[in-house]
Design an enzyme around this catalytic site. Sequence first.
Site, PDB file in Angstrom:
ATOM      1  N   THR A  46       2.524  -3.801  -9.742  1.00  0.00           N
ATOM      2  CA  THR A  46       1.910  -4.536  -8.834  1.00  0.00           C
ATOM      3  C   THR A  46       1.663  -5.861  -9.437  1.00  0.00           C
ATOM      4  O   THR A  46       1.833  -6.830  -8.753  1.00  0.00           O
ATOM      5  CB  THR A  46       0.375  -3.966  -8.419  1.00  0.00           C
ATOM      6  OG1 THR A  46       0.884  -2.599  -7.889  1.00  0.00           O
ATOM      7  CG2 THR A  46      -0.172  -5.033  -7.506  1.00  0.00           C
ATOM      8  N   THR A  47       1.379  -5.945 -10.708  1.00  0.00           N
ATOM      9  CA  THR A  47       0.953  -7.210 -11.627  1.00  0.00           C
ATOM     10  C   THR A  47       2.118  -8.309 -11.584  1.00  0.00           C
ATOM     11  O   THR A  47       1.932  -9.292 -11.861  1.00  0.00           O
ATOM     12  CB  THR A  47       0.019  -6.783 -12.712  1.00  0.00           C
ATOM     13  OG1 THR A  47      -0.918  -5.937 -12.316  1.00  0.00           O
ATOM     14  CG2 THR A  47      -0.542  -8.121 -13.289  1.00  0.00           C
ATOM     15  N   TYR A 109       2.864   1.153   3.959  1.00  0.00           N
ATOM     16  CA  TYR A 109       2.751   0.586   5.332  1.00  0.00           C
ATOM     17  C   TYR A 109       3.378   1.529   6.061  1.00  0.00           C
ATOM     18  O   TYR A 109       2.586   1.885   7.322  1.00  0.00           O
ATOM     19  CB  TYR A 109       4.015  -0.610   5.410  1.00  0.00           C
ATOM     20  CG  TYR A 109       3.938  -1.178   7.062  1.00  0.00           C
ATOM     21  CD1 TYR A 109       2.962  -2.018   7.295  1.00  0.00           C
ATOM     22  CD2 TYR A 109       5.216  -0.622   7.686  1.00  0.00           C
ATOM     23  CE1 TYR A 109       3.315  -2.287   8.773  1.00  0.00           C
ATOM     24  CE2 TYR A 109       5.021  -1.278   9.217  1.00  0.00           C
ATOM     25  CZ  TYR A 109       3.932  -1.792   9.563  1.00  0.00           C
ATOM     26  OH  TYR A 109       4.107  -2.111  10.943  1.00  0.00           O
ATOM     27  N   TYR A 135       1.763   6.615  -8.693  1.00  0.00           N
ATOM     28  CA  TYR A 135       0.791   5.726  -8.585  1.00  0.00           C
ATOM     29  C   TYR A 135      -0.034   5.391  -7.229  1.00  0.00           C
ATOM     30  O   TYR A 135       0.451   5.310  -6.292  1.00  0.00           O
ATOM     31  CB  TYR A 135       1.446   4.080  -8.820  1.00  0.00           C
ATOM     32  CG  TYR A 135       0.620   3.196  -8.818  1.00  0.00           C
ATOM     33  CD1 TYR A 135      -0.666   2.881  -8.806  1.00  0.00           C
ATOM     34  CD2 TYR A 135       1.072   1.748  -8.643  1.00  0.00           C
ATOM     35  CE1 TYR A 135      -1.544   1.866  -8.781  1.00  0.00           C
ATOM     36  CE2 TYR A 135       0.406   0.439  -8.485  1.00  0.00           C
ATOM     37  CZ  TYR A 135      -0.899   0.497  -8.641  1.00  0.00           C
ATOM     38  OH  TYR A 135      -1.652  -0.462  -8.613  1.00  0.00           O
ATOM     39  N   ARG A 140      -4.515  -0.691  -1.301  1.00  0.00           N
ATOM     40  CA  ARG A 140      -3.231  -1.570  -1.106  1.00  0.00           C
ATOM     41  C   ARG A 140      -2.074  -1.071  -0.065  1.00  0.00           C
ATOM     42  O   ARG A 140      -1.374  -1.707   0.289  1.00  0.00           O
ATOM     43  CB  ARG A 140      -2.490  -2.036  -2.268  1.00  0.00           C
ATOM     44  CG  ARG A 140      -3.437  -2.890  -3.447  1.00  0.00           C
ATOM     45  CD  ARG A 140      -2.892  -3.585  -4.678  1.00  0.00           C
ATOM     46  NE  ARG A 140      -2.041  -4.357  -4.241  1.00  0.00           N
ATOM     47  CZ  ARG A 140      -2.045  -5.795  -4.816  1.00  0.00           C
ATOM     48  NH1 ARG A 140      -2.941  -5.930  -5.706  1.00  0.00           N
ATOM     49  NH2 ARG A 140      -1.325  -6.799  -4.547  1.00  0.00           N
ATOM     50  N   LYS A 164      -1.224   7.399 -11.980  1.00  0.00           N
ATOM     51  CA  LYS A 164      -2.252   6.520 -12.166  1.00  0.00           C
ATOM     52  C   LYS A 164      -3.224   6.294 -11.106  1.00  0.00           C
ATOM     53  O   LYS A 164      -2.847   6.052 -10.003  1.00  0.00           O
ATOM     54  CB  LYS A 164      -1.442   5.085 -12.334  1.00  0.00           C
ATOM     55  CG  LYS A 164      -2.124   3.695 -12.175  1.00  0.00           C
ATOM     56  CD  LYS A 164      -1.576   2.535 -12.212  1.00  0.00           C
ATOM     57  CE  LYS A 164      -2.401   1.327 -12.165  1.00  0.00           C
ATOM     58  NZ  LYS A 164      -1.507  -0.001 -12.202  1.00  0.00           N
ATOM     59  N   ILE A 206      -3.627   2.042 -17.397  1.00  0.00           N
ATOM     60  CA  ILE A 206      -2.457   0.961 -16.981  1.00  0.00           C
ATOM     61  C   ILE A 206      -3.176  -0.434 -16.561  1.00  0.00           C
ATOM     62  O   ILE A 206      -3.875  -0.348 -15.601  1.00  0.00           O
ATOM     63  CB  ILE A 206      -1.512   1.561 -15.928  1.00  0.00           C
ATOM     64  CG1 ILE A 206      -0.831   2.618 -16.568  1.00  0.00           C
ATOM     65  CG2 ILE A 206      -0.452   0.442 -15.440  1.00  0.00           C
ATOM     66  CD1 ILE A 206       0.191   3.356 -15.641  1.00  0.00           C
TER      67      ILE A 206
END
Length: 295
Positions: A46-47, A109, A135, A140, A164, A206
């Site tokens: 994501t980052t 989504y 994850y 999100r 995660k 993480i």
Amino acid sequence: MAIFKGAGVAMITPFHEDKSVNYEELGRMLEAQVQGHTDAIIVCGTTGEPVTMSMEERTEVIRFTVEKIAHRIPVIAGTGANCTQTAVELSMKAQELGVDGLLVVTPFYNKATQEGLIEHYKTIAQSVKLPIIMYNVPSRTGCNILPETAARLADEVENIVGIKEASGDISQIAKLAACVKGKLDIYSGNDDQVIPILSLGGIGVISVLSNVVPQDAHDMVMEYLNGNTKKALELQLKYLDLIHALFCEVNPIPVKWAANMMGYQAGGLRLPLTELSAAHKELLEREMKKAGVLS
């Protein structure tokens, strides 16, 4: 077998002014992480802004990272997608490029059912031989991996080895630990919950914070795992306000600005992410100085 123990950095992706990837600076940042004793590199998570990258860009960033790190520490590639087949293709390509493991976010989504999540992860896992960390970040993605689902995948799929956990729900994570009974490595996905998750049997984090203070993020986890819980807790609490400032806007907006403040050429962000607001710049700078990151 754990892919890693300790603090793995959720790497940002530095951009030039024209928003192309700045590979020279990425190399510099990767080297700083190794020297700071980061335990693993997580690239295109994501980052790293992968959802605004083309397939070719993601592939090249993964390739560059693998070559730069050169087996010194594990490289884990984010290969998740909201389309299962796309995630399969990314995962297979990452395997070809020589990564040590995969981080696969839940499909976003689409809001898959729990059965859909099981089929999604099974399909990806069967396409590669690499170990996979699931994850879970429902804030999100709109999709939550329930503890029972994670436990079933751990039982039925040999190369699904970790999760995660970024749900933020400590009660859910406690139930997860009870359900998996040590069959699944648990990593904190939230920097402000590292110690609570380690206390439930987790083996690492993480981390976005690791972009800023890799040595202390590593020490926080390893001190705990080595039995020095007092020192570990001191580090967790020392950086708590900075951690919250690093999430004052949507990740990775604040951490990219923090990296620029530290002298890296991290550049800006790709739309729809926008520059950190002036008020939040002041907040983050203040917390970085308070934590001793900036003089």
